[in-house]
Design an enzyme around this catalytic site. Structure first.
Site, PDB file in Angstrom:
ATOM      1  N   LYS A 111     -14.262 -24.946  -2.725  1.00 55.13           N
ATOM      2  CA  LYS A 111     -14.616 -24.408  -4.046  1.00 55.13           C
ATOM      3  C   LYS A 111     -13.365 -23.885  -4.747  1.00 55.13           C
ATOM      4  CE  LYS A 111     -15.892 -20.478  -5.762  1.00 55.13           C
ATOM      5  NZ  LYS A 111     -15.212 -20.626  -7.066  1.00 55.13           N
TER       6      LYS A 111
ATOM      7  N   GLY B 243      -7.924 -14.776  -1.996  1.00 56.65           N
ATOM      8  CA  GLY B 243      -8.332 -14.124  -3.242  1.00 56.65           C
ATOM      9  C   GLY B 243      -8.213 -12.623  -3.112  1.00 56.65           C
ATOM     10  N   SER B 244      -9.075 -11.914  -3.826  1.00 56.49           N
ATOM     11  CA  SER B 244      -8.973 -10.450  -3.870  1.00 56.49           C
ATOM     12  C   SER B 244      -9.471  -9.819  -2.567  1.00 56.49           C
ATOM     13  CB  SER B 244      -9.782  -9.913  -5.047  1.00 56.49           C
ATOM     14  OG  SER B 244     -11.148 -10.221  -4.884  1.00 56.49           O
ATOM     15  N   THR B 245      -8.937  -8.664  -2.248  1.00 57.03           N
ATOM     16  CA  THR B 245      -9.371  -7.920  -1.060  1.00 57.03           C
ATOM     17  C   THR B 245     -10.849  -7.543  -1.185  1.00 57.03           C
ATOM     18  OG1 THR B 245      -7.148  -7.132  -0.584  1.00 57.03           O
ATOM     19  CG2 THR B 245      -8.954  -5.819   0.294  1.00 57.03           C
ATOM     20  N   GLU B 246     -11.259  -7.209  -2.408  1.00 56.37           N
ATOM     21  CA  GLU B 246     -12.660  -6.820  -2.644  1.00 56.37           C
ATOM     22  C   GLU B 246     -13.620  -7.950  -2.241  1.00 56.37           C
ATOM     23  OE1 GLU B 246     -13.154  -6.368  -6.810  1.00 56.37           O
ATOM     24  OE2 GLU B 246     -15.239  -5.710  -6.642  1.00 56.37           O
TER      25      GLU B 246
ATOM     26  N   GLY C  60     -12.819 -10.573  -0.433  1.00 57.98           N
ATOM     27  CA  GLY C  60     -12.560 -10.891   0.976  1.00 57.98           C
ATOM     28  C   GLY C  60     -13.445 -10.077   1.910  1.00 57.98           C
TER      29      GLY C  60
ATOM     30  N   GLU D  58      -6.959 -14.405   3.246  1.00 58.50           N
ATOM     31  CA  GLU D  58      -5.605 -14.142   2.753  1.00 58.50           C
ATOM     32  C   GLU D  58      -5.787 -13.414   1.428  1.00 58.50           C
ATOM     33  OE1 GLU D  58      -2.588 -14.044   0.688  1.00 58.50           O
ATOM     34  OE2 GLU D  58      -2.582 -16.230   0.569  1.00 58.50           O
TER      35      GLU D  58
ATOM     36  N   CYS E  39       0.354 -13.525  -4.653  1.00 54.95           N
ATOM     37  CA  CYS E  39      -0.171 -12.503  -3.744  1.00 54.95           C
ATOM     38  C   CYS E  39       0.971 -11.728  -3.078  1.00 54.95           C
ATOM     39  CB  CYS E  39      -1.100 -13.125  -2.716  1.00 54.95           C
ATOM     40  SG  CYS E  39      -0.436 -14.592  -1.966  1.00 54.95           S
TER      41      CYS E  39
ATOM     42  N   GLU F  48      -2.868  -3.401  -6.629  1.00 56.91           N
ATOM     43  CA  GLU F  48      -2.345  -4.709  -6.991  1.00 56.91           C
ATOM     44  C   GLU F  48      -2.608  -4.966  -8.474  1.00 56.91           C
ATOM     45  OE1 GLU F  48      -4.251  -8.395  -5.417  1.00 56.91           O
ATOM     46  OE2 GLU F  48      -2.206  -9.011  -4.970  1.00 56.91           O
TER      47      GLU F  48
END
Ligand code: NAI
Ligand code: MG
Length: 502
Positions: A200, A253-256, A258, A275, A309, A406
């Protein structure tokens, strides 16, 4: 659809691809509309004009794609292919990407905003080399044999060995900052290992993955081995991650998001690698050439408009050199030409979306409000396109939000430090741990610092260098697992232990 403004700047194959009325989903080797007929628009962030209409996959399409990938894994010719044939297909795909690199770079540029010249020289070169590197691993997947020491059957004899087996159906979810590069970082090891994939791309940059699907078919990968679903996170990504037919999720992508994906994966015990974000430090020691360090620091944050990143977003300069290095970085920032990705004179393009531009400008305002001094840039440039000026903030405290969170844009925060103990502690003083660079020619100081930095990659006198063989990933909240290198292949393989009593 109005492509009038860019059409004369792009080659015929890219224009022909962009002229298609709708870009469809690629499932089981077939191009298909979304089951519910929904679609969305993708924009050129430099002009804000619509450049394509793309099918929006829903849960029914996710189910079809996962079943196609499952059938290709369990029943199709893929599972019976010899490793050398997977290697040949990956090498063929690399050749095709190389042959289509200019077209792919132009499409990436128009969809993402990045320079087409850089997309060709950097992004496409990374993709081609990485497919070639990973092709080689297909024929080097090995288990091990060992002498057994079974303690309670002293008279028995066993042959013991391990097998590495493909984990199965992979859901690969990729972001918009390096759309085709990150897609390749998932596809390469998955295909080398013998997995099948549902990929995706990000909703902001769906186009190059769809172009790649045609090259995957042309290379000769059997139907269903790679499926491409376009759509957004909640509508497409979330049902894909939760699908019980998925064996492994690979996310960048974003930590949120993830964390959401990690939680959802554990429910089905789906394997996952993440990642995620970063707030990587650039550490300048007072022995180094300040002009060279400033040039390196500017490149560390402004490359890809800071949408990297591992961008060097926190600059720590030892006190003696602080004013000089910050002044030089500010001067470089102020002189960087911004423009359309197809303009060869432009060194920085727009950010990917209005949302991202607003997020980044919002952080610059937060920095100002908390007391930072703007020494270069400071906000949006122009009124059309999502351009943000390369920005340098000084007088920043480590507790300020701009020093902790970030930003993912061309915004650098600069802070002076006294000694190595202090900078080692400060470098680690965020939740992230993706990368770090050290600028110094004092070998003993460099070697004393490297083990103290909690980050997946440490660069010395360079930043953001990547190699297909070097694992890339995060400590702390920057992720779990590694992309690139043999480490990434391992994440697409299970280990089976075999005991044979003889
Ligand atoms: P995001 O994490 O929402 O998007 C990345 C990918 O995840 C996209 O393909 C998206 O459609 C998908 N996604 C979103 N929600 C999902 C869900 N619930 N389940 C499954 N898939 C989902 O990132 P976004 O919103 O585009 O950017 C926000 C921030 O994230 C950026 O400002 C930046 O700080 C960070 N980011 C970090 C990246 C990196 O390379 N580590 C790349 C992109 C963003
Ligand atoms: Mg776009």
């Amino acid at each position: 659809m109005d492509l009038s403004e860019v059409k004369h700047l792009i080659s015929e194959p890219a224009a022909a691809f962009l002229s298609r009325p709708t870009h469809r989903l690629f499932i089981g080797g077939q191009w298909t509309d979304a089951a519910d007929g929904r679609s969305f628009e993708t924009l050129n962030p430099a002009t804000e004009e619509v450049i394509g209409r793309v099918a929006s996959a829903g849960p029914a399409d996710v189910d079809r794609a996962v079943k196609a990938a499952r059938a290709a894994f369990d029943q199709g010719p893929w599972g019976r292919m010899r490793p050398v044939e997977r290697q040949r297909l990956l090498l063929k795909l690399a050749d095709l990407v190389e042959a289509h690199a200019q077209t792919l770079a132009e499409i990436e540029s128009i969809d993402n905003g990045k320079s087409a010249a850089i997309a060709r020289a950097v992004d496409m070169a990374i993709v081609v080399d990485f497919f070639r590197y990973m092709a080689g691993w297909a024929t080097k997947i090995e288990g091990s044999t060992s002498e057994h020491s079974v303690p309670y059957a002293l008279q028995a004899e066993f042959v013991t060995y391990t097998r590495r087996e493909a984990v199965g159906v992979v859901a690969a979810i990729v972001p918009w900052n390096f759309p085709l590069v990150v897609a390749a970082w998932k596809l390469g090891p998955a295909l080398a290992a013998g997995c099948t994939v549902v990929l995706k791309p990000a909703e902001q940059t769906p186009l190059t993955a769809l172009y790649l699907a045609e090259l995957i078919a042309e290379a000769g990968f059997p139907a269903g081995v790679v499926n491409i679903l376009t759509g957004d996170g909640p509508g497409t990504g979330a049902p894909l991650v939760r699908h019980p037919g998925v064996d492994k999720v690979s996310f960048t992508g974003s930590t949120e998001v993830g964390k959401l994906i990690g939680h959802a994966s554990v429910d089905n015990m789906t394997r996952f690698t993440l990642e995620l974000g970063g707030k990587s430090p650039v550490i300048v020691l007072d022995d180094c050439d300040p002009a060279a360090a400033a040039a390196g620091a500017a490149n560390a944050i402004f490359f890809n408009h800071g949408q990297v990143c591992c961008a060097g977003s926190r600059l720590f300069v030892q006190k003696k050199l602080f004013d000089r290095v910050v002044a030089d970085v500010a001067q470089i920032a102020s002189a960087l030409p911004l423009g359309h990705g197809l303009d060869p004179a432009a060194q920085m393009g727009p950010l990917v979306s209005r949302e991202q531009m607003q997020r980044v400008c919002g952080y610059i305002d937060i920095g100002r409000a908390q007391g930072a001094q703007v020494v270069a840039g400071g906000g949006r440039q122009g009124e059309r396109g999502f351009f943000v000026q390369p920005t340098v903030l000084a007088d920043v405290q480590r507790s300020h939000r701009v020093a902790q969170e970030e930003i993912f844009g061309p915004v650098l925060v600069a802070m002076p430090y006294d000694d190595l103990d202090q900078v080692a502690a400060w470098a680690n003083d965020t939740p992230y741990g993706l990368g770090a660079s050290i600028w110094s020619n004092d070998l003993s100081k460099v070697h004393r610092l490297i083990p103290r930095i909690k980050a997946g990659t440490v660069w010395v006198n360079c930043h953001s260098a990547l190699d297909p063989a070097m694992p890339f990933g995060g400590y702390k909240q920057s992720g779990i697992g590694r992309d690139l290198g043999k480490a990434s292949l391992d994440a697409y393989l299970e280990t089976k232990s075999v005991f044979i009593a003889v």
